[in-house]
Design an enzyme around this catalytic site. Structure first.
Site, PDB file in Angstrom:
ATOM      1  N   GLU A  65      10.141  64.498 150.127  1.00  0.00           N
ATOM      2  CA  GLU A  65       9.503  65.349 150.118  1.00  0.00           C
ATOM      3  C   GLU A  65       8.789  65.745 148.443  1.00  0.00           C
ATOM      4  O   GLU A  65       7.385  65.937 147.931  1.00  0.00           O
ATOM      5  CB  GLU A  65      10.243  66.842 149.847  1.00  0.00           C
ATOM      6  CG  GLU A  65      11.011  66.626 148.890  1.00  0.00           C
ATOM      7  CD  GLU A  65      12.159  66.162 148.638  1.00  0.00           C
ATOM      8  OE1 GLU A  65      13.782  65.706 148.085  1.00  0.00           O
ATOM      9  OE2 GLU A  65      12.673  64.982 149.795  1.00  0.00           O
ATOM     10  N   SER A  98      10.965  67.327 135.394  1.00  0.00           N
ATOM     11  CA  SER A  98      10.237  68.284 135.042  1.00  0.00           C
ATOM     12  C   SER A  98       9.175  66.522 134.878  1.00  0.00           C
ATOM     13  O   SER A  98       9.570  65.311 135.084  1.00  0.00           O
ATOM     14  CB  SER A  98      10.196  68.165 133.825  1.00  0.00           C
ATOM     15  OG  SER A  98      10.724  66.274 132.710  1.00  0.00           O
ATOM     16  N   ASN A  99       7.970  66.670 134.736  1.00  0.00           N
ATOM     17  CA  ASN A  99       6.576  65.644 134.308  1.00  0.00           C
ATOM     18  C   ASN A  99       7.179  64.650 133.568  1.00  0.00           C
ATOM     19  O   ASN A  99       6.395  62.998 133.587  1.00  0.00           O
ATOM     20  CB  ASN A  99       5.499  66.121 134.301  1.00  0.00           C
ATOM     21  CG  ASN A  99       4.445  66.628 135.528  1.00  0.00           C
ATOM     22  OD1 ASN A  99       5.417  66.786 136.369  1.00  0.00           O
ATOM     23  ND2 ASN A  99       3.766  66.790 135.782  1.00  0.00           N
ATOM     24  N   SER A 124      20.542  72.476 139.242  1.00  0.00           N
ATOM     25  CA  SER A 124      21.093  73.439 137.214  1.00  0.00           C
ATOM     26  C   SER A 124      22.058  74.212 137.191  1.00  0.00           C
ATOM     27  O   SER A 124      22.044  75.345 137.455  1.00  0.00           O
ATOM     28  CB  SER A 124      19.449  73.739 137.267  1.00  0.00           C
ATOM     29  OG  SER A 124      18.349  72.798 137.355  1.00  0.00           O
TER      30      SER A 124
HETATM   31  C1  FAD Z   1      10.271  77.451 139.842  1.00  0.00           C
HETATM   32  C2  FAD Z   1      11.279  76.327 139.563  1.00  0.00           C
HETATM   33  C3  FAD Z   1      12.115  76.657 140.744  1.00  0.00           C
HETATM   34  C4  FAD Z   1      13.315  75.896 140.457  1.00  0.00           C
HETATM   35  N1  FAD Z   1      14.144  75.331 141.560  1.00  0.00           N
HETATM   36  C5  FAD Z   1      15.423  74.794 141.111  1.00  0.00           C
HETATM   37  C6  FAD Z   1      16.398  74.400 142.194  1.00  0.00           C
HETATM   38  O1  FAD Z   1      15.885  75.675 143.572  1.00  0.00           O
HETATM   39  N2  FAD Z   1      17.901  74.748 142.422  1.00  0.00           N
HETATM   40  C7  FAD Z   1      17.801  73.967 140.804  1.00  0.00           C
HETATM   41  O2  FAD Z   1      18.952  73.578 141.090  1.00  0.00           O
HETATM   42  N3  FAD Z   1      17.300  73.875 140.024  1.00  0.00           N
HETATM   43  C8  FAD Z   1      15.626  74.494 140.657  1.00  0.00           C
HETATM   44  N4  FAD Z   1      14.969  74.431 139.410  1.00  0.00           N
HETATM   45  C9  FAD Z   1      15.339  73.878 138.148  1.00  0.00           C
HETATM   46  C10 FAD Z   1      14.323  72.718 137.638  1.00  0.00           C
HETATM   47  O3  FAD Z   1      15.378  71.640 137.796  1.00  0.00           O
HETATM   48  C11 FAD Z   1      14.643  72.443 135.744  1.00  0.00           C
HETATM   49  O4  FAD Z   1      13.960  73.472 135.168  1.00  0.00           O
HETATM   50  C12 FAD Z   1      13.949  71.056 135.648  1.00  0.00           C
HETATM   51  O5  FAD Z   1      15.187  69.656 135.937  1.00  0.00           O
HETATM   52  C13 FAD Z   1      14.437  71.049 134.393  1.00  0.00           C
HETATM   53  O6  FAD Z   1      15.577  71.395 133.682  1.00  0.00           O
HETATM   54  P1  FAD Z   1      15.878  72.172 132.279  1.00  0.00           P
HETATM   55  O7  FAD Z   1      15.032  73.373 132.715  1.00  0.00           O
HETATM   56  O8  FAD Z   1      16.937  72.386 131.951  1.00  0.00           O
HETATM   57  O9  FAD Z   1      14.871  71.845 131.175  1.00  0.00           O
HETATM   58  P2  FAD Z   1      15.564  70.615 129.915  1.00  0.00           P
HETATM   59  O10 FAD Z   1      16.027  69.423 131.373  1.00  0.00           O
HETATM   60  O11 FAD Z   1      16.182  71.269 129.018  1.00  0.00           O
HETATM   61  O12 FAD Z   1      13.968  69.951 129.616  1.00  0.00           O
HETATM   62  C14 FAD Z   1      13.012  70.809 128.431  1.00  0.00           C
HETATM   63  C15 FAD Z   1      12.423  69.585 127.791  1.00  0.00           C
HETATM   64  O13 FAD Z   1      12.428  68.486 127.962  1.00  0.00           O
HETATM   65  C16 FAD Z   1      11.950  67.523 128.565  1.00  0.00           C
HETATM   66  N5  FAD Z   1      12.759  66.392 128.784  1.00  0.00           N
HETATM   67  C17 FAD Z   1      14.794  66.592 128.664  1.00  0.00           C
HETATM   68  N6  FAD Z   1      14.578  65.092 129.025  1.00  0.00           N
HETATM   69  C18 FAD Z   1      13.887  64.580 128.856  1.00  0.00           C
HETATM   70  C19 FAD Z   1      13.407  62.711 128.728  1.00  0.00           C
HETATM   71  N7  FAD Z   1      15.329  62.761 129.004  1.00  0.00           N
HETATM   72  N8  FAD Z   1      12.712  62.582 128.434  1.00  0.00           N
HETATM   73  C20 FAD Z   1      11.736  63.051 128.172  1.00  0.00           C
HETATM   74  N9  FAD Z   1      11.476  64.734 127.891  1.00  0.00           N
HETATM   75  C21 FAD Z   1      12.768  65.286 128.149  1.00  0.00           C
HETATM   76  C22 FAD Z   1      11.249  67.948 129.598  1.00  0.00           C
HETATM   77  O14 FAD Z   1      10.474  67.807 130.248  1.00  0.00           O
HETATM   78  C23 FAD Z   1      10.923  69.495 129.315  1.00  0.00           C
HETATM   79  O15 FAD Z   1       9.645  69.711 128.783  1.00  0.00           O
HETATM   80  C24 FAD Z   1      13.553  74.779 139.172  1.00  0.00           C
HETATM   81  C25 FAD Z   1      12.776  75.168 138.058  1.00  0.00           C
HETATM   82  C26 FAD Z   1      11.621  76.196 138.722  1.00  0.00           C
HETATM   83  C27 FAD Z   1      10.988  75.813 136.807  1.00  0.00           C
END
Ligand code: FAD
Length: 390
Positions: free
Chosen positions: A250, A372-373, A135
């Site tokens: 996983e 994300s869900n 990310s």
């Molecule tokens: C506790 C924790 C540990 C993590 N550990 C790691 C790690 O070790 N390495 C790593 O690389 N990342 C890690 N992450 C990051 C995680 O993979 C991202 O937070 C996640 O993929 C969501 O991306 P974002 O935070 O950029 O949110 P965004 O992608 O910007 O999403 C924001 C909101 O929009 C929604 N959304 C986005 N796109 C769509 C779509 N196409 N359709 C419907 N809804 C959508 C999402 O569901 C969310 O509600 C971690 C996150 C957390 C919370």
């Protein structure tokens, strides 16, 4: 671990295997490391983590899913489920298992012989702690938009950019990262899967403290970091395909109802501490029924995966229902705790010693990480319902 030991575990009946592991955990696992009621999802870290990995290795319980050729137990999926269940039952702490669960199997598929020989034994012994650098501030769900670049200069890549939310980067010795090695019309192309040592000059780690006060994840900055081209895992420019191999079993384990079960056990204690309230008891019963359903779905999914030999897209359902239920139960606990829920840190509600706010906050990210869900729902819509991609 000897192959004899792995063979012996494989030869056991499922019941005998369960009894053996249960007995060993009861006799060996230190109480001080057991998950307590106060902050039940806390991980084992640092020297404790290393000591636990050492105990697992010495007693021949490490890497249940890995093939014997790489020092694993090569257990059937059914026995892997039992392994998880017994660890949860004994309340062993969560581990930083990115190397074992995510990178190891990917190395086995895409690694050169030299990479496998260099990394796999060190991961198994706990000498290397890996974190996942995918990310970025502008690339989460839409991961292919990542901009961290790696420019090839002779036989090294020069890496520039930033990763974020990198779990336990502050404890990791190594990072596997997706970096852009070329610009292509299709944004999934031109991405390379790169293995780096965290001690390489130019890497800076800044821990991020979450609402619960835990420093679980970090920002990682790459400032002209030089890494050998030989550290690419799989072909240069094809990291997207390599990364997809990470999506393995996983996804099943994160759908386990274990955390929700622990949270509901707290609801029961809090309900008893408050005295009779029929309305709240009704809601407790509803959540208990939902937990029963999630448990049944988990068992059914595990059986289906065992029969099919690999997880299908339907495991996304588990992740959604288990994480949403955990959140609903922790919200219910906040309500049950009344004014004590406003306190941070340890509090007492009747005889119950707990940290309500910590548990509530720590349940929030479960609907975000590992895809994300909402994104899981997109996967289900496409793969199971055959709906068009929007
Ligand atoms: C506790 C924790 C540990 C993590 N550990 C790691 C790690 O070790 N390495 C790593 O690389 N990342 C890690 N992450 C990051 C995680 O993979 C991202 O937070 C996640 O993929 C969501 O991306 P974002 O935070 O950029 O949110 P965004 O992608 O910007 O999403 C924001 C909101 O929009 C929604 N959304 C986005 N796109 C769509 C779509 N196409 N359709 C419907 N809804 C959508 C999402 O569901 C969310 O509600 C971690 C996150 C957390 C919370």
């Amino acid at each position: 671990m000897t192959n004899d030991r792995a063979e012996a575990l494989r030869a056991m009946s499922d019941e005998a295997f369960r009894a053996e592991l249960r007995g060993w955990l009861a006799a060996t696992y230190p109480d001080a490391w057991r998950q307590d009621d106060l902050r039940p999802f806390r991980r084992l870290r640092g020297a404790d983590w290393l000591a636990w990995v050492g105990m697992l290795n010495d007693a021949g319980w490490r890497c249940p899913a890995w093939p014997q050729a790489y020092g694993g137990l090569e257990l059937t999926f059914r026995k892997q489920v039992i392994y998880q269940e017994e660890m949860e039952r004994a309340r062993t702490a969560r581990l930083i298992d990115t190397g074992e669960v995510q990178l190891g199997p990917t190395l086995m598929i895409h690694g050169t012989e030299a990479q496998k020989a260099h990394y796999l034994p060190a991961i198994r012994r706990g000498e290397q702690v890996w974190c996942q650098g995918y990310s970025e501030p502008g690339a989460g769900s839409d991961l292919a938009s990542l901009t961290t670049s790696a420019e090839q200069v002779g036989d090294v890549f020069r890496v520039r950019g930033q990763k974020i939310w990198t779990t336990h980067a502050d404890e990791a010795t190594h990072i596997f990262a997706l970096v852009r090695t070329s610009r292509e019309p299709r944004k999934q192309a031109g991405i390379t899967f790169l293995l780096m040592e965290m001690s390489t000059p130019g890497i800076t780690v800044r821990p991020i403290r979450n609402l619960a006060g835990e420093a679980e994840f970090c920002e990682v900055f790459f400032d002209d970091v030089e890494t050998p081209v030989a550290n690419a895992l799989g072909p240069v420019g094809e990291g997207w395909t390599v990364a997809k191999a990470l999506l393995g079993y996983e996804r099943v384990w994160i759908g386990s109802p274990a955390l929700a079960r622990r949270a509901l056990a707290l609801s029961r204690q809090l309900l008893a501490a408050r005295g009779g309230d029929a309305g709240l008891a009704d809601r407790y019963a509803e959540l208990a029924a939902e937990l029963h359903d999630v448990g049944a779905l988990y068992r059914q999914t595990c059986d289906a995966v065992a029969a099919a030999g690999e997880p299908g897209p339907e495991v996304s359902i588990l992740k959604i229902v288990a994480s949403e239920l955990l959140q609903r139960i922790t919200e219910f606990n906040v309500e049950l705790a009344g004014e004590a829920a406003g306190l941070t840190g340890e509090s007492r509600i009747g005889q119950v010693r707990t940290d309500i706010a910590w548990q509530y906050y720590m349940a929030r990210p479960t609907t975000i990480f590992a895809g994300s869900n909402e994104v899981q729902k997109n996967i289900l819509a496409r793969a199971m319902l055959g709906l068009p991609t929007g």
